[in-house]
Scaffold this motif. Structure first.
Motif, PDB file in Angstrom:
ATOM      1  N   LEU A 579       0.802  -1.226   0.000  1.00  0.00           N
ATOM      2  CA  LEU A 579       0.000   0.000   0.000  1.00  0.00           C
ATOM      3  C   LEU A 579       0.835   1.276   0.000  1.00  0.00           C
ATOM      4  CD1 LEU A 579      -2.823  -1.021   2.531  1.00  0.00           C
ATOM      5  CD2 LEU A 579      -2.897  -1.071   0.038  1.00  0.00           C
ATOM      6  N   THR A 580       2.097   1.200   0.453  1.00  0.00           N
ATOM      7  CA  THR A 580       2.928   2.407   0.484  1.00  0.00           C
ATOM      8  C   THR A 580       3.622   2.602  -0.863  1.00  0.00           C
ATOM      9  OG1 THR A 580       4.765   1.115   1.413  1.00  0.00           O
ATOM     10  CG2 THR A 580       3.355   2.296   2.961  1.00  0.00           C
ATOM     11  N   LEU A 581       4.234   3.760  -1.017  1.00  0.00           N
ATOM     12  CA  LEU A 581       4.986   4.044  -2.243  1.00  0.00           C
ATOM     13  C   LEU A 581       6.151   3.070  -2.385  1.00  0.00           C
ATOM     14  CD1 LEU A 581       5.149   7.935  -1.986  1.00  0.00           C
ATOM     15  CD2 LEU A 581       3.702   6.609  -3.536  1.00  0.00           C
ATOM     16  N   GLU A 582       6.523   2.791  -3.624  1.00  0.00           N
ATOM     17  CA  GLU A 582       7.553   1.780  -3.875  1.00  0.00           C
ATOM     18  C   GLU A 582       8.882   2.131  -3.212  1.00  0.00           C
ATOM     19  OE1 GLU A 582       9.795  -0.463  -7.614  1.00  0.00           O
ATOM     20  OE2 GLU A 582       8.214   0.998  -7.983  1.00  0.00           O
ATOM     21  N   LYS A 583       9.214   3.423  -3.177  1.00  0.00           N
ATOM     22  CA  LYS A 583      10.506   3.813  -2.602  1.00  0.00           C
ATOM     23  C   LYS A 583      10.576   3.529  -1.106  1.00  0.00           C
ATOM     24  CE  LYS A 583       9.290   8.716  -1.996  1.00  0.00           C
ATOM     25  NZ  LYS A 583       9.710  10.102  -2.319  1.00  0.00           N
ATOM     26  N   PHE A 584       9.404   3.468  -0.443  1.00  0.00           N
ATOM     27  CA  PHE A 584       9.363   3.082   0.965  1.00  0.00           C
ATOM     28  C   PHE A 584       9.101   1.583   1.116  1.00  0.00           C
ATOM     29  CE2 PHE A 584       7.730   7.538   0.979  1.00  0.00           C
ATOM     30  CZ  PHE A 584       8.851   8.121   1.572  1.00  0.00           C
ATOM     31  N   GLY A 585       8.195   1.061   0.297  1.00  0.00           N
ATOM     32  CA  GLY A 585       7.805  -0.342   0.397  1.00  0.00           C
ATOM     33  C   GLY A 585       8.939  -1.313   0.144  1.00  0.00           C
ATOM     34  N   LYS A 586       9.912  -0.912  -0.690  1.00  0.00           N
ATOM     35  CA  LYS A 586      11.001  -1.833  -1.017  1.00  0.00           C
ATOM     36  C   LYS A 586      11.931  -2.089   0.166  1.00  0.00           C
ATOM     37  CE  LYS A 586      14.168   1.658  -2.902  1.00  0.00           C
ATOM     38  NZ  LYS A 586      14.898   2.105  -4.104  1.00  0.00           N
ATOM     39  N   TRP A 587      11.783  -1.276   1.246  1.00  0.00           N
ATOM     40  CA  TRP A 587      12.631  -1.467   2.428  1.00  0.00           C
ATOM     41  C   TRP A 587      11.933  -2.252   3.532  1.00  0.00           C
ATOM     42  CZ3 TRP A 587      17.552  -0.641   1.848  1.00  0.00           C
ATOM     43  CH2 TRP A 587      17.982   0.275   0.904  1.00  0.00           C
TER      44      TRP A 587
END
Length: 670
Positions: A579-587
């Motif tokens: 649900l979060t943006l990819e730049k945050f979700g990838k972590w």
């Protein structure tokens, strides 16, 4: 203006001539495609056997140590290319003319080899089959409710080979009639299958030949280094907790909590293949469990659990390790199971709607290669009656044979399993085509809980574990076959040769995998919580079956609350990633990956992170070279040390032990 128009016309003519030349080249390539019987060659079968045996040994070690096996399809395609190119080069130097090495032969070898070692990966040697052993039964607790005294079956080459043979071939035939729908109509990508096809096609183009030579050289260099490094280490491992694999990199105290670098090039290579997120998740799980939770819980000995019990008891610290791992695995698995079902259902509905609206891409906009791929894929069709007849035949054999092997498994359990298997296989293969995630283990766990509950207290554990194996095997092999069909579609390889090579590889795997496992079983101390071969998933699967029989009454104090917490964490972590943006979700870490070091320890997570660090630095220094050479170097590191396992096992069976024990202790003891 006039000059610019002339330049535009010249550019258009140049582009048209390039397209015409490309089409002519493609047409010439098509003429060289051998008929399907000639795509399976004697040298190809020999190469498949050699690669399949070597990889079976490698993945068996990974299965019995950590249970974490990276995707090795691309690596198998690379080694197949190395094998045949070396073969043809030696024969040419001897003055013997060889038939050309084609992408189709490369694809067939890769498919056969992967089918062979996939039996070692998914055959349950590190999970549901070994969970039936006496040793795992004792680890789960002899007096534990639901862990019935007679619910064991000791590993044996004969019955394991028979069980794998009757269960594996059913999976080959479950989805064969639907291959056109999956590959051509729905146009599923199957990322691993597509990546393998791109690599194979790249090897067999003039432009790719130079790059392929670099990869071959890199593979051979690091293969040799890895093999001889493993040989060197062997001389210093003559005793318990001896050698470089027990090197206290961060000090003695950290070593006691499993935080050390063990110089395993296999795990470094695996870390180079796995994504940075996987390796980060492993390290986070190791720090959370062995760095924080287990040291704190040792201090609660006598309060939360009896101080008189050893740590290996399921009523002691080991119980928390096992059931918290199960909670993470089930939470992650349930989330992805529901996500894939939703994703599959919504996409199938969209495709069905689009089909009615006739919005599938029309053939008129397809390239020459698209036409030819479709033509080859449909020309050598596999008759539906062959798949249906074969499925029914192997199902009947299973219904007769398996209840003879396991009296706890009733024949109607198998009828229900094989009735549901095609629809489950379709859901899994469709989801894998979209996401590259094989969810077979989740379908297997559903079968495990259902059959364990149905069979009751006395028969539930065995019935659950065997039922889990049947469903997991069918669903997993069906998905793997679709990956291979996608690779074959993109490399213009006949579906008939693909299915036959898969069948040859499966038959070979049903023989090689049990022998390989038995070699480990006799040569090493399997399922020793303090040893190298912990077989972590065996105890997890057995406790899942016990949970299915008895419910939560078997858990130690406060363990259920911890399980609720980590189950919820797994759900929330996955939701945040999606649900979060990819730049945050990838972590956001992967809960299922985090669960592995909870049981196994932190040492291999450190090895994997070293591999990830090598890739990161290499990409920073030279991205293009890293992209080309990382798969080759990683494959060499994995295969070199993996090949040493074979002679080291033979030496162990022959009672030949390393001559030196290199061990470490604190200066206060000296």
């Amino acid at each position: 203006m006039r000059n610019s128009n002339i330049e535009e016309v010249q550019e258009i003519e140049t582009n048209e001539s390039k397209e015409e030349e490309k089409t002519q080249n493609e047409a010439e390539d098509v003429k060289t495609i051998p008929p399907w019987p000639r795509q399976i060659t004697i040298r190809g079968v020999i190469a498949s056997i050699a690669i399949g045996i070597m990889y079976s040994v490698i993945v068996m070690k990974l299965n019995l140590t950590t249970g974490l096996v990276p995707n090795l399809n691309v690596s198998a395609a690379l080694i197949a290319f190395v094998f045949i190119k070396t073969w043809t080069l030696l024969l040419e130097k001897a003055g013997i003319v060889c038939t050309p090495f084609t992408p189709q032969e490369n694809t067939v070898i890769q498919t056969c080899a992967v089918a062979c070692y996939s039996i070692a990966v998914g055959g349950g040697f590190g999970s549901y089959l070994f969970a039936l052993s006496r040793k795992t039964y004792e680890q789960a607790g002899v007096n534990m409710e639901g862990n019935a005294p007679g619910s064991t079956k000791e590993p044996g080459i004969g019955w394991i080979t028979g069980f794998l043979s009757v269960s594996s071939f059913v999976g080959l035939l479950a989805l064969v009639p639907l291959r056109k729908i999956m590959i051509l109509d729905y146009k599923l990508t199957y990322p691993s299958g597509t990546a393998t096809a791109v690599l194979i096609n790249g090897f067999h183009t003039p432009k790719g030949d130079k790059a392929a030579k670099k990869q071959v050289h890199g593979f051979m260099k690091y293969f040799s280094f890895s093999f001889f490094w493993a040989l060197f280490q062997w001389f210093y491992s003559g005793g318990e907790k001896c050698g470089f694999s027990q090197f206290p990199t961060f000090g003695i105290k950290a070593w006691k909590d499993s935080f050390y670098f063990d110089f395993s090039l296999t795990y470094i290579g695996a870390g180079m293949i796995c994504s940075h997120l996987v390796n980060f998740s492993l390290l986070l799980g190791a720090v959370l469990s062995w760095g924080i939770m287990w040291p704190l819980m040792k201090e609660l000995k006598g309060e939360w659990y009896p101080g008189s019990l050893p740590e290996s008891s399921m009523k002691s610290l080991n119980g928390y390790k096992v059931f918290v791992s199960i909670a993470l695995i089930l939470g992650d698995g349930l989330y992805h199971f529901l996500k894939i079902l939703y994703f599959t259902g919504s996409n199938m509905y969209a495709k069905a709607t689009n089909k009615k609206l006739k919005t599938f891409p029309d053939d008129s906009v397809q390239t020459f290669n698209d036409h030819r791929r479709k033509e080859v894929f449909l020309r050598d069709s596999i008759p539906v009656w062959v798949a249906i007849t074969g499925y029914i035949f192997f199902s009947i054999v299973s219904i007769i044979v398996i209840p003879i092997m396991f009296s706890e498994v009733k024949w109607y359990y198998i009828v229900v399993a094989y009735t549901l298997a095609p629809s489950l296989s379709f859901c899994n293969a469709y989801g894998a085509g979209l996401t590259d995630m094989n969810m077979a283990y989740n379908y297997g766990k559903v079968a495990l809980f259902l059959l364990a509950a149905m069979a009751g207290k006395n028969d539930g554990v065995v019935a659950g574990l065997v039922g889990c194996g049947l469903i997991k095997s069918i669903v997993s092999i069906s998905s793997d076959l679709m990956h291979d069909f996608k690779t074959g579609h993109l490399t213009l390889t006949s579906p008939r040769s693909m299915l036959l090579s898969q069948a040859i590889g499966t038959a070979l795997g049903c023989i090689v995998a049990p022998i390989t496992f038995y070699m480990f079983y006799k040569a090493f101390d399997l399922a020793n919580p303090n040893g190298e071969y912990k077989v972590p998933y065996a105890i997890i699967y057995r406790n899942m079956a016990i949970l299915g029989v008895e419910g939560f009454s078997a858990l130690p104090q406060h363990c259920l609350q911890l399980c609720y917490g980590f189950f919820s964490f797994a759900i929330v972590a996955n939701l945040l990633r999606d649900l979060t943006l990819e730049k945050f979700g990838k972590w956001i870490p992967l809960p299922m990956v985090m669960a592995v070091p909870f049981l196994v320890g932190a040492y291999f997570a450190i090895d994997m992170c070293v591999g990830s660090l090598i890739v990161f630095v290499w990409h920073y220094l030279n991205r293009e070279k890293a992209g080309l050479m990382v798969p080759a170097v990683a494959s060499g590191l994995i295969c070199g040390e993996g090949l040493w396992i074979l002679p080291s096992s033979i030496l162990a069976l022959a009672k030949i032990h390393p001559p030196i024990c290199m061990s470490f202790f604190s200066s206060s003891k000296s």
